[in-house]
Design a protein around this motif. Structure first.
Motif, PDB file in Angstrom:
ATOM      1  N   GLU A   1      40.592   9.875   5.690  1.00 38.14           N
ATOM      2  CA  GLU A   1      40.532   8.370   5.293  1.00 38.14           C
ATOM      3  C   GLU A   1      40.319   7.499   6.934  1.00 38.14           C
ATOM      4  O   GLU A   1      41.036   7.696   7.753  1.00 38.14           O
ATOM      5  CB  GLU A   1      41.982   7.742   4.887  1.00 38.14           C
ATOM      6  N   THR A   2      39.399   6.823   7.030  1.00 38.55           N
ATOM      7  CA  THR A   2      39.040   6.015   8.020  1.00 38.55           C
ATOM      8  C   THR A   2      38.710   4.520   7.809  1.00 38.55           C
ATOM      9  O   THR A   2      38.362   4.283   6.586  1.00 38.55           O
ATOM     10  CB  THR A   2      37.582   6.585   8.770  1.00 38.55           C
ATOM     11  N   PHE A   3      38.961   3.683   8.512  1.00 41.90           N
ATOM     12  CA  PHE A   3      38.827   2.313   8.723  1.00 41.90           C
ATOM     13  C   PHE A   3      37.297   1.789   8.152  1.00 41.90           C
ATOM     14  O   PHE A   3      36.186   2.507   8.559  1.00 41.90           O
ATOM     15  CB  PHE A   3      38.994   1.315   9.729  1.00 41.90           C
ATOM     16  N   GLY A   4      37.129   0.766   7.318  1.00 43.59           N
ATOM     17  CA  GLY A   4      35.865   0.405   6.768  1.00 43.59           C
ATOM     18  C   GLY A   4      35.651   0.843   5.152  1.00 43.59           C
ATOM     19  O   GLY A   4      35.757   2.082   4.885  1.00 43.59           O
ATOM     20  N   ASN A   5      35.791  -0.332   4.470  1.00 40.64           N
ATOM     21  CA  ASN A   5      35.668   0.117   3.006  1.00 40.64           C
ATOM     22  C   ASN A   5      34.544  -0.493   2.293  1.00 40.64           C
ATOM     23  O   ASN A   5      34.363  -1.742   2.614  1.00 40.64           O
ATOM     24  CB  ASN A   5      37.025  -0.444   2.444  1.00 40.64           C
ATOM     25  N   TRP A   6      33.698   0.440   1.599  1.00 45.43           N
ATOM     26  CA  TRP A   6      32.522  -0.206   1.069  1.00 45.43           C
ATOM     27  C   TRP A   6      32.612  -0.401  -0.502  1.00 45.43           C
ATOM     28  O   TRP A   6      33.298   0.712  -1.084  1.00 45.43           O
ATOM     29  CB  TRP A   6      31.207   0.532   1.538  1.00 45.43           C
ATOM     30  N   LYS A   7      32.123  -1.400  -1.083  1.00 49.90           N
ATOM     31  CA  LYS A   7      32.215  -1.435  -2.470  1.00 49.90           C
ATOM     32  C   LYS A   7      30.541  -1.938  -2.768  1.00 49.90           C
ATOM     33  O   LYS A   7      30.124  -2.967  -2.178  1.00 49.90           O
ATOM     34  CB  LYS A   7      32.981  -2.285  -2.908  1.00 49.90           C
ATOM     35  N   GLU A   8      30.113  -1.353  -3.988  1.00 52.37           N
ATOM     36  CA  GLU A   8      28.708  -1.732  -4.367  1.00 52.37           C
ATOM     37  C   GLU A   8      28.566  -2.664  -5.518  1.00 52.37           C
ATOM     38  O   GLU A   8      29.939  -2.527  -6.495  1.00 52.37           O
ATOM     39  CB  GLU A   8      27.984  -0.558  -4.908  1.00 52.37           C
ATOM     40  N   PHE A   9      28.055  -3.542  -5.693  1.00 54.69           N
ATOM     41  CA  PHE A   9      27.990  -4.590  -6.759  1.00 54.69           C
ATOM     42  C   PHE A   9      26.322  -4.600  -6.992  1.00 54.69           C
ATOM     43  O   PHE A   9      25.466  -4.474  -6.413  1.00 54.69           O
ATOM     44  CB  PHE A   9      28.463  -6.050  -6.460  1.00 54.69           C
ATOM     45  N   ARG A  10      26.125  -5.303  -8.448  1.00 56.58           N
ATOM     46  CA  ARG A  10      24.836  -5.694  -8.629  1.00 56.58           C
ATOM     47  C   ARG A  10      25.057  -6.576  -9.700  1.00 56.58           C
ATOM     48  O   ARG A  10      26.113  -7.186 -10.174  1.00 56.58           O
ATOM     49  CB  ARG A  10      24.139  -4.457  -9.679  1.00 56.58           C
ATOM     50  N   SER A  11      24.029  -7.503  -9.778  1.00 58.42           N
ATOM     51  CA  SER A  11      23.651  -8.856 -10.513  1.00 58.42           C
ATOM     52  C   SER A  11      23.726  -8.509 -11.999  1.00 58.42           C
ATOM     53  O   SER A  11      24.555  -9.180 -12.851  1.00 58.42           O
ATOM     54  CB  SER A  11      22.943  -9.898 -10.101  1.00 58.42           C
ATOM     55  N   TYR A  12      22.953  -7.825 -12.150  1.00 60.55           N
ATOM     56  CA  TYR A  12      22.777  -7.217 -13.544  1.00 60.55           C
ATOM     57  C   TYR A  12      21.793  -5.961 -13.813  1.00 60.55           C
ATOM     58  O   TYR A  12      21.089  -5.768 -12.676  1.00 60.55           O
ATOM     59  CB  TYR A  12      22.279  -8.380 -14.487  1.00 60.55           C
ATOM     60  N   MET A  13      21.715  -5.343 -14.648  1.00 64.75           N
ATOM     61  CA  MET A  13      21.065  -4.094 -15.049  1.00 64.75           C
ATOM     62  C   MET A  13      20.362  -4.151 -16.159  1.00 64.75           C
ATOM     63  O   MET A  13      20.948  -4.610 -17.244  1.00 64.75           O
ATOM     64  CB  MET A  13      21.978  -2.806 -14.839  1.00 64.75           C
ATOM     65  N   ARG A  14      19.103  -3.658 -16.297  1.00 67.44           N
ATOM     66  CA  ARG A  14      18.422  -3.623 -17.454  1.00 67.44           C
ATOM     67  C   ARG A  14      17.538  -2.496 -17.492  1.00 67.44           C
ATOM     68  O   ARG A  14      17.094  -1.833 -16.639  1.00 67.44           O
ATOM     69  CB  ARG A  14      17.154  -5.067 -17.531  1.00 67.44           C
ATOM     70  N   PHE A  15      17.337  -2.073 -18.872  1.00 68.49           N
ATOM     71  CA  PHE A  15      16.209  -1.206 -18.981  1.00 68.49           C
ATOM     72  C   PHE A  15      15.033  -1.623 -19.442  1.00 68.49           C
ATOM     73  O   PHE A  15      15.092  -2.399 -20.587  1.00 68.49           O
ATOM     74  CB  PHE A  15      16.699   0.195 -19.950  1.00 68.49           C
ATOM     75  N   GLU A  16      13.991  -1.633 -18.733  1.00 74.47           N
ATOM     76  CA  GLU A  16      12.679  -2.416 -19.326  1.00 74.47           C
ATOM     77  C   GLU A  16      11.508  -1.615 -18.643  1.00 74.47           C
ATOM     78  O   GLU A  16      11.562  -0.528 -18.002  1.00 74.47           O
ATOM     79  CB  GLU A  16      12.829  -3.756 -18.222  1.00 74.47           C
ATOM     80  N   SER A  17      10.181  -2.098 -19.007  1.00 76.28           N
ATOM     81  CA  SER A  17       9.131  -1.515 -18.781  1.00 76.28           C
ATOM     82  C   SER A  17       8.807  -1.638 -17.150  1.00 76.28           C
ATOM     83  O   SER A  17       9.128  -2.645 -16.815  1.00 76.28           O
ATOM     84  CB  SER A  17       7.898  -1.905 -19.600  1.00 76.28           C
ATOM     85  N   PRO A  18       8.477  -0.525 -16.577  1.00 74.59           N
ATOM     86  CA  PRO A  18       8.525  -0.758 -15.141  1.00 74.59           C
ATOM     87  C   PRO A  18       7.745  -1.666 -14.380  1.00 74.59           C
ATOM     88  O   PRO A  18       6.675  -2.111 -15.197  1.00 74.59           O
ATOM     89  CB  PRO A  18       8.172   0.921 -14.739  1.00 74.59           C
ATOM     90  N   VAL A  19       7.895  -2.116 -13.221  1.00 75.14           N
ATOM     91  CA  VAL A  19       6.966  -2.935 -12.537  1.00 75.14           C
ATOM     92  C   VAL A  19       6.081  -1.972 -11.730  1.00 75.14           C
ATOM     93  O   VAL A  19       6.433  -1.031 -11.317  1.00 75.14           O
ATOM     94  CB  VAL A  19       7.933  -3.773 -11.523  1.00 75.14           C
ATOM     95  N   LEU A  20       5.183  -2.440 -11.678  1.00 76.43           N
ATOM     96  CA  LEU A  20       3.840  -1.725 -10.814  1.00 76.43           C
ATOM     97  C   LEU A  20       3.404  -2.272  -9.617  1.00 76.43           C
ATOM     98  O   LEU A  20       3.776  -3.414  -9.406  1.00 76.43           O
ATOM     99  CB  LEU A  20       2.634  -1.618 -11.835  1.00 76.43           C
ATOM    100  N   GLY A  21       3.080  -1.447  -8.571  1.00 72.13           N
ATOM    101  CA  GLY A  21       2.836  -1.924  -7.166  1.00 72.13           C
ATOM    102  C   GLY A  21       1.772  -0.674  -6.959  1.00 72.13           C
ATOM    103  O   GLY A  21       1.307   0.199  -7.436  1.00 72.13           O
ATOM    104  N   VAL A  22       1.574  -0.837  -5.635  1.00 69.45           N
ATOM    105  CA  VAL A  22       0.457  -0.077  -4.818  1.00 69.45           C
ATOM    106  C   VAL A  22       1.149   0.755  -3.728  1.00 69.45           C
ATOM    107  O   VAL A  22       1.905   0.304  -3.047  1.00 69.45           O
ATOM    108  CB  VAL A  22      -0.713  -1.252  -4.144  1.00 69.45           C
TER     109      VAL A  22
END
Lengths: 447, 128
Positions: free
Chosen positions: A407-428
């Motif tokens: 155990e060491t000092f420094g505590n992390w926690k992850e959050f997200r605003s929202y999650m969706r399953f959708e058709s993917p975004v495309l890029g290059v």
């Protein structure tokens, strides 16, 4: 009156001490008085006294009569008493700290043990370097810092590395097996992390069971780690990680479809390869997973088999099969077989079935307008998308460092605003030399 | 990345050419502003309370082709303005010329400007 002096407490204490003392005596008498009475000569010609007491049955290739115990677990097979015999013994021979002396010893899996230490599953180099690059600690994402470096005591720290240690540090092969609580206990363990499945041979005389060592890696072993970030292990099976409300409710209760770590999932359209019965190791071959000894920074540099490897047509497959049969070098795929009708098919490593390999459509996939699209850009109808990913850091609170196991000092926690399953975004994506001349259209995922 | 959700059928033309979400602009709708000009109306708004962020969480890029996110792999980027325009314009023809079997689509070149056919002119308000 002080509760510690009450008569009831004293009686309970007396019973506790008596039983504990007797148990301790019994344990001591077992370990000191028991002696091996049987000497076994294994098929490999070794003398083993371990088998006098141990009745576990491993798989056939590592059978008790073939190898005995000490070839893998070390210790002293000639000692005759448990205390002496167990000195220097190793419970998990697959642990990368000892694998060179066990699985990787001369005559066994020498090359594989050397190679595996350089693969991404051991180094986590891609995760570490991308994280540091993302957080502005380095100027590119190819740095060669690995888990093996980070587990050395007193390695320099940074915020990104602290985050890795606390949140990401359970998914690598250096993690000692059973070092973590709960579902994480089954992660890690070097070779054992993958080459281990539920025993299918009869238990020993007293019901003892030995882990079943296998080349037929069960999908659950892969998904044990590959279920976060891109969630590919879940998506492949058609499992979408829903929000944490446990919906849709079942009979007024939370959904029963829950992962071991408490996340809820819903069943949706799985990957076509999963539907046909293929598992991870059907496409991800030995060299791709265990490496060729060369250390790479990212998974896309280590991946060998592409969609077009199997779906590039019979001419391509004929060349691959000829190479596989020549046995000159390690083939890209080792499960291609000549199928009835003169075609080449893929033999499922898990289901043993012949899977026909349909070629892609030249007209649809290679027309001028769409020639730069990756296969995934069109043939991946959905991808889990996590929006507004953010983390909280509390400097004054402690958290378990999964590399040092302290155990060491420094505590992390992850959050997200929202999650969706959708058709993917495309890029290059530019080509590897950074040229824009023929960019590939690929899938982007929000982070 | 490969999402490992492969399907034997491919995404439909409209799913890319008329879907701002696929193109990285986020949720919303396209509208035509003239023969060769288009606009985008987002359906999500900026949440100003979210750590001072000035952008929508669902967007990778704006209509001018300015990237809004930092992607983790060098050489990886959202579509730029020219690419966005080229893809979106195909979308306005798709209601009539539905797929690659259509003669108009078969002869389509990468930098084709949509011919102002009658239907197109009506659709875009160039003609009543």
């Amino acid at each position: 009156m002080c509760p510690l002096l009450s008569p009831l407490f004293l009686v309970v204490l007396l019973i506790f001490l008596t039983t504990t003392f007797h148990s301790a005596l019994a344990a001591v008498s077992i370990t000191t008085s028991k002696k091996a009475t049987k000497v076994t000569k294994t098929l490999s010609g070794r003398i083993e006294m371990c088998l006098s007491c141990h009745h576990e049955r491993p798989d056939k290739a590592h059978g008790r009569d073939v190898l005995g115990c000490s070839v893998c677990h070390l210790g002293n097979p000639l000692a005759g008493t448990p205390f002496e015999a167990h000195k220097g013994m190793i419970l998990n021979p697959g642990d990368l700290r000892v694998a060179q002396k066990t699985c990787g010893q001369e005559g066994c899996h020498v090359e594989q043990v050397k190679d595996i230490k350089n693969t991404l599953m051991s180094t986590n180099r891609g995760i570490i370097s991308t994280l540091r690059y993302y957080w502005g600690e380095t100027d590119d994402n190819n740095h060669a810092l690995t888990v093996e470096d980070l587990i050395k005591p007193d390695h320099p720290q940074s915020l990104a590395l602290d985050y890795f240690r606390k949140l990401c540090g359970t998914c690598h092969l250096w993690l000692p097996r059973n070092s973590m609580p709960g579902f994480i206990a089954e992660k890690g363990g070097g070779c054992t992390a993958c080459h281990n499945k539920k025993p299918k041979v009869a238990p020993g005389k007293k019901g003892e069971r030995h882990p079943y060592i296998t080349r037929d890696i069960p999908m659950e072993n892969c998904v044990r780690c590959h279920n976060r970030s891109g969630r590919i292990g879940l998506s492949y099976q058609g499992l979408y990680e829903s929000e944490g409300y446990g919906t849709p409710y079942e009979d007024g209760e939370l959904s029963a479809q829950e992962l071991p770590d408490g996340r809820f999932v819903q069943k949706i359209q799985p990957d076509i390869h999963y539907e046909k019965g293929l598992v991870c190791i059907d496409c991800h071959s030995q060299k791709e997973l265990m490496g060729d000894g060369r250390q790479r920074a990212h998974f896309y540099q280590q991946v060998e088999v592409r969609c077009t490897t199997c779906h590039g047509g019979q001419q391509t497959l004929k060349k691959l099969l000829a190479y596989q049969e020549s046995k000159k070098k390690f083939p890209m795929l080792n499960n291609l077989v000549a199928a009835p009708g003169g075609t080449i098919a893929l033999k499922g490593k898990h289901d043993g079935k012949l899977h026909p390999l349909k070629p892609f459509s030249e007209a649809k996939c290679r027309n001028q307008q769409h020639e730069n699209l990756s296969c995934q850009a069109c043939h991946s109808p959905w991808v889990p998308q996590c929006y507004g990913c953010h983390v909280r850091y509390q400097r004054g609170e402690k958290q378990l460092d999964k590399l040092s196991l302290k155990e060491t000092f420094g505590n992390w926690k992850e959050f997200r605003s929202y999650m969706r399953f959708e058709s993917p975004v495309l890029g290059v994506l530019k080509d590897e030399k950074g040229h824009e001349a023929s960019p590939e259209v690929v899938i982007l995922v929000p982070g | 990345m490969d999402p490992h959700s492969t399907s034997s059928g491919a995404r439909q033309c409209l799913d890319c050419h008329a879907n701002p979400k696929t193109l990285g602009l986020g949720y919303g709708s396209f509208y035509q502003e003239g023969a060769n000009s288009w606009g985008f109306e987002p359906s999500c708004w900026v949440n100003k309370d979210l750590f001072g962020q000035k952008r929508r969480l669902d967007a990778f890029v704006d209509t001018e082709g300015n990237p809004l996110v930092h992607l983790g792999r060098p050489g990886l980027r959202p579509f730029n303005k020219r690419e966005l325009g080229r893809i979106v314009k195909v979308g306005f023809c798709l209601p009539c010329h539905k797929n690659m079997e259509d003669p108009v689509m078969k002869s389509w070149k990468k930098d084709t400007q949509p011919t102002p056919c009658t239907a197109y002119r009506k659709l875009t308000g160039m003609e009543d």
